[in-house]
Design a protein around this motif. Structure first.
Motif, PDB file in Angstrom:
ATOM      1  N   ARG A  85      42.527  29.792  43.496  1.00  0.00           N
ATOM      2  CA  ARG A  85      42.044  28.436  43.684  1.00  0.00           C
ATOM      3  C   ARG A  85      40.937  28.295  44.371  1.00  0.00           C
ATOM      4  N   SER A  86      39.721  27.653  44.048  1.00  0.00           N
ATOM      5  CA  SER A  86      38.530  27.500  44.520  1.00  0.00           C
ATOM      6  C   SER A  86      38.528  26.879  45.846  1.00  0.00           C
ATOM      7  N   SER A  87      37.883  27.795  46.936  1.00  0.00           N
ATOM      8  CA  SER A  87      37.667  27.159  48.197  1.00  0.00           C
ATOM      9  C   SER A  87      36.711  25.958  48.222  1.00  0.00           C
ATOM     10  N   ASN A  98      24.554  32.558  38.044  1.00  0.00           N
ATOM     11  CA  ASN A  98      25.667  32.998  37.822  1.00  0.00           C
ATOM     12  C   ASN A  98      25.534  34.455  37.921  1.00  0.00           C
ATOM     13  N   GLY A  99      26.640  35.372  38.411  1.00  0.00           N
ATOM     14  CA  GLY A  99      26.379  36.757  38.439  1.00  0.00           C
ATOM     15  C   GLY A  99      26.190  37.578  37.268  1.00  0.00           C
ATOM     16  N   HIS A 100      26.533  37.174  36.081  1.00  0.00           N
ATOM     17  CA  HIS A 100      26.375  38.112  34.892  1.00  0.00           C
ATOM     18  C   HIS A 100      24.668  38.027  34.827  1.00  0.00           C
ATOM     19  N   LEU A 101      24.174  36.863  34.776  1.00  0.00           N
ATOM     20  CA  LEU A 101      22.621  36.781  34.613  1.00  0.00           C
ATOM     21  C   LEU A 101      21.913  37.784  35.748  1.00  0.00           C
ATOM     22  N   TYR A 105      24.896  48.454  42.035  1.00  0.00           N
ATOM     23  CA  TYR A 105      26.514  47.954  42.187  1.00  0.00           C
ATOM     24  C   TYR A 105      26.846  46.861  41.408  1.00  0.00           C
ATOM     25  N   ASP A 106      27.908  46.702  40.659  1.00  0.00           N
ATOM     26  CA  ASP A 106      28.499  45.423  40.302  1.00  0.00           C
ATOM     27  C   ASP A 106      29.570  45.158  41.586  1.00  0.00           C
ATOM     28  N   ALA A 107      28.929  44.369  42.612  1.00  0.00           N
ATOM     29  CA  ALA A 107      29.664  44.041  43.689  1.00  0.00           C
ATOM     30  C   ALA A 107      30.080  42.541  43.625  1.00  0.00           C
ATOM     31  N   ALA A 108      30.398  42.084  42.274  1.00  0.00           N
ATOM     32  CA  ALA A 108      31.098  40.585  42.100  1.00  0.00           C
ATOM     33  C   ALA A 108      32.169  40.455  42.956  1.00  0.00           C
ATOM     34  N   HIS A 109      33.113  41.435  43.361  1.00  0.00           N
ATOM     35  CA  HIS A 109      34.282  40.918  44.210  1.00  0.00           C
ATOM     36  C   HIS A 109      34.171  41.510  45.702  1.00  0.00           C
ATOM     37  N   ALA A 110      32.942  41.771  45.977  1.00  0.00           N
ATOM     38  CA  ALA A 110      32.778  42.767  47.427  1.00  0.00           C
ATOM     39  C   ALA A 110      32.047  41.696  48.356  1.00  0.00           C
ATOM     40  N   PHE A 149      26.099  40.372  43.141  1.00  0.00           N
ATOM     41  CA  PHE A 149      27.223  39.418  43.640  1.00  0.00           C
ATOM     42  C   PHE A 149      27.737  38.281  42.731  1.00  0.00           C
ATOM     43  N   SER A 150      28.770  38.055  42.529  1.00  0.00           N
ATOM     44  CA  SER A 150      29.237  36.715  41.723  1.00  0.00           C
ATOM     45  C   SER A 150      29.769  35.818  42.901  1.00  0.00           C
ATOM     46  N   PHE A 151      29.156  34.482  42.685  1.00  0.00           N
ATOM     47  CA  PHE A 151      29.526  33.304  43.612  1.00  0.00           C
ATOM     48  C   PHE A 151      30.133  32.442  42.736  1.00  0.00           C
ATOM     49  N   THR A 178      35.760  31.222  41.647  1.00  0.00           N
ATOM     50  CA  THR A 178      37.133  31.923  41.716  1.00  0.00           C
ATOM     51  C   THR A 178      36.729  33.097  42.777  1.00  0.00           C
ATOM     52  N   LYS A 179      35.650  33.134  43.300  1.00  0.00           N
ATOM     53  CA  LYS A 179      35.316  34.297  44.247  1.00  0.00           C
ATOM     54  C   LYS A 179      35.769  33.881  45.730  1.00  0.00           C
ATOM     55  N   VAL A 180      35.748  34.889  46.523  1.00  0.00           N
ATOM     56  CA  VAL A 180      35.959  34.653  48.258  1.00  0.00           C
ATOM     57  C   VAL A 180      34.606  33.593  48.712  1.00  0.00           C
ATOM     58  N   ALA A 226      50.093  34.822  37.495  1.00  0.00           N
ATOM     59  CA  ALA A 226      49.452  36.059  37.580  1.00  0.00           C
ATOM     60  C   ALA A 226      48.416  36.491  36.502  1.00  0.00           C
ATOM     61  N   ARG A 227      47.467  37.228  36.798  1.00  0.00           N
ATOM     62  CA  ARG A 227      46.642  37.787  35.710  1.00  0.00           C
ATOM     63  C   ARG A 227      46.709  39.231  35.275  1.00  0.00           C
ATOM     64  N   LYS A 228      46.240  39.625  34.235  1.00  0.00           N
ATOM     65  CA  LYS A 228      46.137  41.158  34.062  1.00  0.00           C
ATOM     66  C   LYS A 228      44.632  41.542  34.104  1.00  0.00           C
ATOM     67  N   TYR A 229      44.231  41.491  35.352  1.00  0.00           N
ATOM     68  CA  TYR A 229      42.997  42.005  35.674  1.00  0.00           C
ATOM     69  C   TYR A 229      43.050  43.265  36.046  1.00  0.00           C
ATOM     70  N   PHE A 230      42.534  44.421  35.041  1.00  0.00           N
ATOM     71  CA  PHE A 230      41.692  43.961  33.946  1.00  0.00           C
ATOM     72  C   PHE A 230      42.346  44.711  32.906  1.00  0.00           C
TER      73      PHE A 230
HETATM   74  N1  T4K Z   1      31.468  41.532  37.385  1.00  0.00           N
HETATM   75  C1  T4K Z   1      32.627  41.524  37.651  1.00  0.00           C
HETATM   76  C2  T4K Z   1      33.458  42.884  38.066  1.00  0.00           C
HETATM   77  C3  T4K Z   1      33.496  40.191  37.590  1.00  0.00           C
HETATM   78  O1  T4K Z   1      34.727  40.339  37.941  1.00  0.00           O
HETATM   79  C4  T4K Z   1      32.504  39.187  37.123  1.00  0.00           C
HETATM   80  C5  T4K Z   1      33.170  37.835  37.058  1.00  0.00           C
HETATM   81  C6  T4K Z   1      31.357  39.346  37.029  1.00  0.00           C
HETATM   82  C7  T4K Z   1      30.677  40.633  36.598  1.00  0.00           C
HETATM   83  C8  T4K Z   1      30.624  38.109  36.256  1.00  0.00           C
HETATM   84  O2  T4K Z   1      30.243  37.160  37.118  1.00  0.00           O
HETATM   85  P1  T4K Z   1      30.094  35.739  37.147  1.00  0.00           P
HETATM   86  O3  T4K Z   1      28.909  35.789  35.864  1.00  0.00           O
HETATM   87  O4  T4K Z   1      31.168  35.119  36.632  1.00  0.00           O
HETATM   88  O5  T4K Z   1      29.477  34.914  38.284  1.00  0.00           O
HETATM   89  C9  T4K Z   1      37.214  34.680  36.065  1.00  0.00           C
HETATM   90  C10 T4K Z   1      35.831  34.274  36.479  1.00  0.00           C
HETATM   91  O6  T4K Z   1      35.228  33.315  35.675  1.00  0.00           O
HETATM   92  C11 T4K Z   1      34.815  35.474  36.645  1.00  0.00           C
HETATM   93  O7  T4K Z   1      33.886  34.891  37.437  1.00  0.00           O
HETATM   94  C12 T4K Z   1      35.715  36.503  37.305  1.00  0.00           C
HETATM   95  N2  T4K Z   1      34.497  37.817  37.029  1.00  0.00           N
HETATM   96  C13 T4K Z   1      36.690  36.959  36.451  1.00  0.00           C
HETATM   97  C14 T4K Z   1      37.204  38.152  37.112  1.00  0.00           C
HETATM   98  O8  T4K Z   1      37.896  35.997  36.700  1.00  0.00           O
HETATM   99  P2  T4K Z   1      38.845  33.892  33.968  1.00  0.00           P
HETATM  100  O9  T4K Z   1      38.421  33.682  32.599  1.00  0.00           O
HETATM  101  O10 T4K Z   1      39.766  34.648  34.395  1.00  0.00           O
HETATM  102  O11 T4K Z   1      38.575  32.455  34.736  1.00  0.00           O
HETATM  103  P3  T4K Z   1      39.677  31.401  34.328  1.00  0.00           P
HETATM  104  O12 T4K Z   1      38.973  30.175  33.928  1.00  0.00           O
HETATM  105  O13 T4K Z   1      40.833  31.716  33.955  1.00  0.00           O
HETATM  106  O14 T4K Z   1      40.037  31.152  35.848  1.00  0.00           O
HETATM  107  C15 T4K Z   1      40.973  31.806  36.757  1.00  0.00           C
HETATM  108  C16 T4K Z   1      41.660  31.064  37.897  1.00  0.00           C
HETATM  109  O15 T4K Z   1      40.839  30.629  38.753  1.00  0.00           O
HETATM  110  C17 T4K Z   1      42.423  29.763  37.269  1.00  0.00           C
HETATM  111  O16 T4K Z   1      43.677  29.980  36.764  1.00  0.00           O
HETATM  112  C18 T4K Z   1      42.253  28.804  38.290  1.00  0.00           C
HETATM  113  C19 T4K Z   1      41.174  29.140  39.277  1.00  0.00           C
HETATM  114  N3  T4K Z   1      39.955  28.266  39.115  1.00  0.00           N
HETATM  115  C20 T4K Z   1      39.170  28.476  37.899  1.00  0.00           C
HETATM  116  C21 T4K Z   1      38.052  27.856  37.923  1.00  0.00           C
HETATM  117  C22 T4K Z   1      37.127  27.890  36.797  1.00  0.00           C
HETATM  118  C23 T4K Z   1      39.686  27.273  40.088  1.00  0.00           C
HETATM  119  O17 T4K Z   1      40.320  27.303  41.166  1.00  0.00           O
HETATM  120  N4  T4K Z   1      38.743  26.651  39.950  1.00  0.00           N
HETATM  121  C24 T4K Z   1      37.698  26.708  38.745  1.00  0.00           C
HETATM  122  O18 T4K Z   1      36.906  25.908  38.802  1.00  0.00           O
HETATM  123  O19 T4K Z   1      37.225  34.762  34.695  1.00  0.00           O
END
Ligand code: T4K
Length: 369
Positions: A9-11, A59-62, A156-161, A180-182, A185-187, A310-314
């Motif tokens: 849940r987003s902070s 976003n982190g992807h771009l 580095y893909d430091a999206a989580h770090a 980094f991804s901001f 869903t991130k910290v 819960a989620r099946k990441y990845f």
């Molecule tokens: N590299 C890695 C290793 C990554 O994990 C990611 C992104 C990227 C690159 C790319 O970075 P970004 O371009 O996204 O900045 C989510 C995120 O959308 C994604 O950013 C993240 N990784 C990935 C691991 O998780 P989904 O499809 O699981 O998101 P979603 O919409 O199902 O949300 C998950 C949960 O988060 C929801 O159940 C509730 C909560 N949530 C979600 C949103 C959208 C909130 O609390 N607030 C919100 O606004 O991908």
């Protein structure tokens, strides 16, 4: 039925704090294109992360696509990466016109297995894109030694770090650059958002050009760039959230410790070990169901029945995505450890305000007889 608990849940800051932060935008009407909030967040992050340069993105992807382009790697060259990651990592490589070559992961922390890396290097390899998955830091020393020996770039893909440190050095300081991804869903979030962190002064202009259509001045277009700029509203959210980052990490630590207290030492449940010398950010809580009385999918379904997401990441691995079926380097069988973990892992809900009672409810279901 209990209220749903989602994987995260987003902070968010107090509403009033965010309103105060964006108030001046109504005076200036300057709401994007590298305005005052953007500049302030960039400077604040350079200081927080202890890195010479931060370039912000929408976003982190771009950010990842742009930094790969900025490295000016040979067109069509091979980039070694891991398939145990979000779609973004592999997609950024392929969308850049490169061929992803998939290295297996370590059984211990699920980052790239550096013992298997060198065998994948060919005369077409130009770079390595390792992933600090779940905020677990890669073996940056081994990667840097291998990259230097073979003349490869490391991004580095430091999206989580975000916020992770090894012996006090932030995750932003390794390799040629880190993304980094901001995302929400991130910290640390800027709603959507991301950044590239790097030491090389020569990259500043190129990255700024690439995210703004290649436009360098009213009459100069230096690159075939796209649009990946962070808006002032995103940057304002970042400025607010950065003020509270220490509290955010401390709360996540408590949730993580509660989970560990309930689930450590249970036969058949594997938790990520803490990494030596690393200050973690408690971004995710992955559990690998390996020889447990229930398999991963059974636990996933039981949690879903109780409204717990819960989620099946990845899962699935990116090298088994249908969109890569024609790619000669694809195939989960080439990365057996990654396949083993991906088939068994579940990330349990984790966010700063997750209540202890909710952690107990989740653990009771995981452990139930
Ligand atoms: N590299 C890695 C290793 C990554 O994990 C990611 C992104 C990227 C690159 C790319 O970075 P970004 O371009 O996204 O900045 C989510 C995120 O959308 C994604 O950013 C993240 N990784 C990935 C691991 O998780 P989904 O499809 O699981 O998101 P979603 O919409 O199902 O949300 C998950 C949960 O988060 C929801 O159940 C509730 C909560 N949530 C979600 C949103 C959208 C909130 O609390 N607030 C919100 O606004 O991908």
């Amino acid at each position: 039925m209990n209220d749903p608990i989602l994987v995260t849940r987003s902070s968010m800051p107090d509403f009033e704090e965010y309103c105060a932060e964006i108030r001046e935008l109504w005076d200036t009407h300057w709401i994007t294109n590298m305005g005052v909030k953007h500049k302030a967040l960039q400077a604040a992050l350079e200081e927080y992360l202890g890195v010479p340069h931060v370039t912000l993105y929408t976003n982190g992807h771009l950010a990842l696509e742009n930094v790969l382009a900025a490295m000016e790697l040979p067109a069509g060259s091979e980039i070694i990466t891991t398939p145990f990651t979000f779609a973004s990592t592999t997609h950024a490589i392929v969308r850049g016109g490169f061929t992803p070559v998939f290295c297996d992961i370590s059984d211990r922390d699920y980052t790239i297995d550096t013992k298997k890396l060198e065998a994948l290097i060919t005369d077409r390899t130009s770079a390595i894109v390792p992933v600090h998955v779940y905020g677990n830091l890669c073996d940056t020393e081994a990667i840097s030694r291998i990259a230097q020996e073979h003349g490869l770039k490391v991004i580095y893909d430091a999206a989580h770090a975000f916020g992770v440190r090894r012996h006090g050095v932030s995750a932003a300081c390794f390799g040629d650059a880190s993304m980094f991804s901001f995302h929400a869903t991130k910290v640390f979030n800027t709603i959507e958002g991301g950044a590239v962190c790097y030491p090389d002064d020569g990259l500043v202009q190129r990255l700024n050009d690439l995210k703004n259509f290649g436009i360098r001045g009213p009459e100069v277009c230096a690159y075939v760039g796209g649009n990946a700029k962070m808006s002032e509203f995103q940057a304002a959210m970042g400025l607010c959230n950065l003020r509270h980052i220490d509290r955010e990490l401390a709360k996540r630590k408590l949730v993580t410790e509660h989970y560990r207290g309930r689930l450590s030492g249970v036969p058949g449940l594997r938790l990520c070990p803490e990494q030596e010398g690393v200050t973690p950010n408690y971004a995710y809580f992955p559990v690998v169901f390996d020889g447990y009385k229930y398999d991963r999918d059974q636990v996933f379904r039981r949690l879903a029945e109780e409204n717990i997401g819960a989620r099946k990441y990845f899962y699935p691995l990116t090298n088994s995505f249908s969109c890569y079926a024609g790619l000669p380097t694809a195939g989960a069988e080439k990365t057996p450890v990654a396949r083993h973990i991906s088939d068994r892992v579940l990330t349990l809900p984790l966010y700063a305000d997750l209540a202890p009672d909710d952690v107990d409810r989740i653990c009771d279901i995981v452990l139930e007889r």
